[in-house]
Design a protein around this motif. Sequence first.
Motif, mmCIF file in Angstrom:
data_model
loop_
_atom_site.group_PDB
_atom_site.id
_atom_site.type_symbol
_atom_site.label_atom_id
_atom_site.label_comp_id
_atom_site.label_asym_id
_atom_site.label_seq_id
_atom_site.Cartn_x
_atom_site.Cartn_y
_atom_site.Cartn_z
ATOM 1 N N PRO A 151 0.715 -1.488 -0.021
ATOM 2 C CA PRO A 151 -0.155 0.110 -0.125
ATOM 3 C C PRO A 151 0.843 1.292 0.010
ATOM 4 O O PRO A 151 1.758 1.639 0.703
ATOM 5 C CB PRO A 151 -0.984 0.028 1.205
ATOM 6 N N GLY A 152 0.635 2.129 -0.929
ATOM 7 C CA GLY A 152 1.327 3.336 -0.819
ATOM 8 C C GLY A 152 2.588 3.491 -1.822
ATOM 9 O O GLY A 152 3.355 4.328 -1.726
ATOM 10 N N ALA A 153 3.079 1.984 -2.136
ATOM 11 C CA ALA A 153 4.263 1.932 -2.868
ATOM 12 C C ALA A 153 4.682 2.631 -3.990
ATOM 13 O O ALA A 153 5.586 3.374 -4.326
ATOM 14 C CB ALA A 153 4.645 0.645 -3.284
ATOM 15 N N TRP A 154 3.435 3.362 -4.838
ATOM 16 C CA TRP A 154 3.679 4.205 -5.887
ATOM 17 C C TRP A 154 3.190 5.487 -5.651
ATOM 18 O O TRP A 154 3.263 6.336 -6.687
ATOM 19 C CB TRP A 154 2.670 3.541 -6.966
ATOM 20 N N VAL A 197 17.571 16.822 -2.681
ATOM 21 C CA VAL A 197 16.514 17.258 -3.443
ATOM 22 C C VAL A 197 16.874 17.974 -4.773
ATOM 23 O O VAL A 197 16.154 17.657 -5.852
ATOM 24 C CB VAL A 197 15.688 18.062 -2.333
ATOM 25 N N VAL A 198 17.987 18.592 -4.763
ATOM 26 C CA VAL A 198 18.130 19.444 -5.832
ATOM 27 C C VAL A 198 18.536 18.463 -7.098
ATOM 28 O O VAL A 198 18.035 18.731 -8.232
ATOM 29 C CB VAL A 198 18.974 20.559 -5.571
ATOM 30 N N ASP A 199 19.220 17.589 -6.964
ATOM 31 C CA ASP A 199 20.035 16.605 -7.786
ATOM 32 C C ASP A 199 18.798 15.524 -8.359
ATOM 33 O O ASP A 199 18.821 15.302 -9.356
ATOM 34 C CB ASP A 199 21.012 15.856 -7.212
ATOM 35 N N THR A 200 18.351 15.141 -7.380
ATOM 36 C CA THR A 200 17.296 13.880 -7.665
ATOM 37 C C THR A 200 15.921 13.880 -7.009
ATOM 38 O O THR A 200 15.117 12.960 -7.573
ATOM 39 C CB THR A 200 18.160 12.642 -6.997
ATOM 40 N N PHE A 201 15.570 14.874 -6.380
ATOM 41 C CA PHE A 201 14.261 14.920 -5.697
ATOM 42 C C PHE A 201 14.043 13.840 -4.559
ATOM 43 O O PHE A 201 13.908 14.102 -3.675
ATOM 44 C CB PHE A 201 13.017 14.851 -6.718
ATOM 45 N N PHE A 202 14.072 12.658 -5.191
ATOM 46 C CA PHE A 202 13.938 11.579 -4.462
ATOM 47 C C PHE A 202 14.277 10.101 -5.069
ATOM 48 O O PHE A 202 14.176 10.297 -6.304
ATOM 49 C CB PHE A 202 12.534 11.361 -3.590
ATOM 50 N N VAL A 203 14.588 9.125 -4.438
ATOM 51 C CA VAL A 203 14.635 7.647 -5.056
ATOM 52 C C VAL A 203 13.542 7.130 -5.153
ATOM 53 O O VAL A 203 12.593 7.242 -4.291
ATOM 54 C CB VAL A 203 15.497 6.966 -4.160
ATOM 55 N N PRO A 204 13.072 6.575 -6.310
ATOM 56 C CA PRO A 204 11.871 5.977 -6.739
ATOM 57 C C PRO A 204 11.153 5.189 -5.327
ATOM 58 O O PRO A 204 11.891 4.235 -5.182
ATOM 59 C CB PRO A 204 11.815 5.173 -8.176
ATOM 60 N N GLY A 205 10.090 5.232 -5.026
ATOM 61 C CA GLY A 205 9.443 4.448 -3.956
ATOM 62 C C GLY A 205 9.503 3.099 -4.142
ATOM 63 O O GLY A 205 9.827 2.285 -3.139
ATOM 64 N N PRO A 206 9.203 2.732 -5.206
ATOM 65 C CA PRO A 206 8.953 1.269 -5.323
ATOM 66 C C PRO A 206 10.409 0.573 -5.347
ATOM 67 O O PRO A 206 10.587 -0.635 -4.831
ATOM 68 C CB PRO A 206 8.479 0.991 -6.827
#
Length: 494
Positions: free
Chosen positions: A145-148, A348-357
């Motif tokens: 749940p919430g992975a995406w 945050v500036v470089d990548t925003f975030f690592v993909p959650g899945p």
Amino acid sequence: MQERSSVAELAAILRRELDRYSSGEKLPSSRALVEQHRVSPVTVSRALAELVAEGLVVTRPGAGAFRAEPRSEAARPVDTSWQEIALSAEPAGDQVPRSVDASGVVATLATPAPGVIELNGGYLHADLQPERALAAALARAGRRPGAWGRPAVEGVTELRAWFAREIGGPGGALAASDVLVTAGGQNALTAALRALAAPGAPVLVESPTYPGMLAVARASGLRPVPVPMDAEGVRTDLLADAFRATGARLFVCQPLFQNPTGAVLAAERRREVLRVARAAGAFVIEDDFARQLVHADAPAPPPTLMAEDRHGTVVHIRSLTKATSPNLRVGALAARGPVLDRLRAIQVVDTFFVPGPLQEAALELVGSPAWARHLRLIAGELTARRNALAAALHGQLPALVERGYGAGPGSGPIVPPGGFHLWVRLPDGTDEAALTGAALRAGVAVAAGRPYFSAEPPAAHLRLSFAAAAGTAELTEGVRRLRTACAQAGVPTG
């Protein structure tokens, strides 16, 4: 045959056979190609994808693959001569040119031609990667749940907590709030260097060291300053001298199974690194890339420098990639104090975030029983392969082994208790480029030592990987081919 070799061979066959078809004519079906060439459907799909990328074939969903129409006009030449000026122009002052030399990194990332034995690889051979466990983890993660949904920029909390336990040790020296999830170790290293040193600043590095770190430092406008090593790791007496001479406020090191030497930083030097850096008011970047690559016959590794740090001196880097797959680009940055806010901002500036899945898949993997089994498997396999490579070198290239694997001439070999490299010092006067070229012609890819030095190297070296080859027999054959290359390049072998 390896899958990538099968793909390359089938693509070459189909490329030659395209002349039998007129423009727009349909090619045999995937099923027919599977039966005709006795390969898997995946191999057919990937081979056709290569031809599509080359513009030779087009695919139409539900219809099949067709020979592409010839291009109506040749590509117009583009005048890019102006870029030479733009890329070389530097502002006035003492700033270091931000040139990018990725050759040392590309050498370990490039896929060798079919039939070439890979002794220069930077990742586990496909047979050692936990592909089934990764696939299962990814499938489970996708159903969470919430992975995406959009993850927190710092990373999934549970994964940060797992990294905190791994890095801080049983004493609980680290909290989940001290950890940022990154897109692998290289991404973490880039963020740390940018956060801790301004353009033009000196940064102290082990000599030799990982070429990817040197490339990042130079691309960021930093000045890498070498600090020599011996069999017990970095020379801490010279480290103190280097801090005083340069005014540097940053030292980058790999205390465990150092790349390329395999050295482990001695206990007394671990304490001295922290003391010297603290006295200089400097940070230490601890690149702990190989902690999960301990060999089966080795004692438990010492704790991280961060676990012993009580002043916020250490910024720690950890990655899951080396112990799993080059595609599981999940790592961590750990730090305490105001520097963590700067690291977070750069991430945050470089990548925003690592993909959650991907984060959820990593969490599923390390939390499954398959994880411990996998680590035991690679511990045994790496031990066997290290021993096979060392034995082959002793038997076929004794002149190289006698000069030592990393501590200097006459010091005897360093057989690393972890990681997957042997560092071989070549006879004086050896032309590294000539030897590596001869080796490739003989059917074995090896890494020249020059890219591992930030200044003039004391001697010629080779870094030999025992993890990327298919097994012990291939390692032995690789050394035999290297001996042939030495003879062709005039390098003494016995």
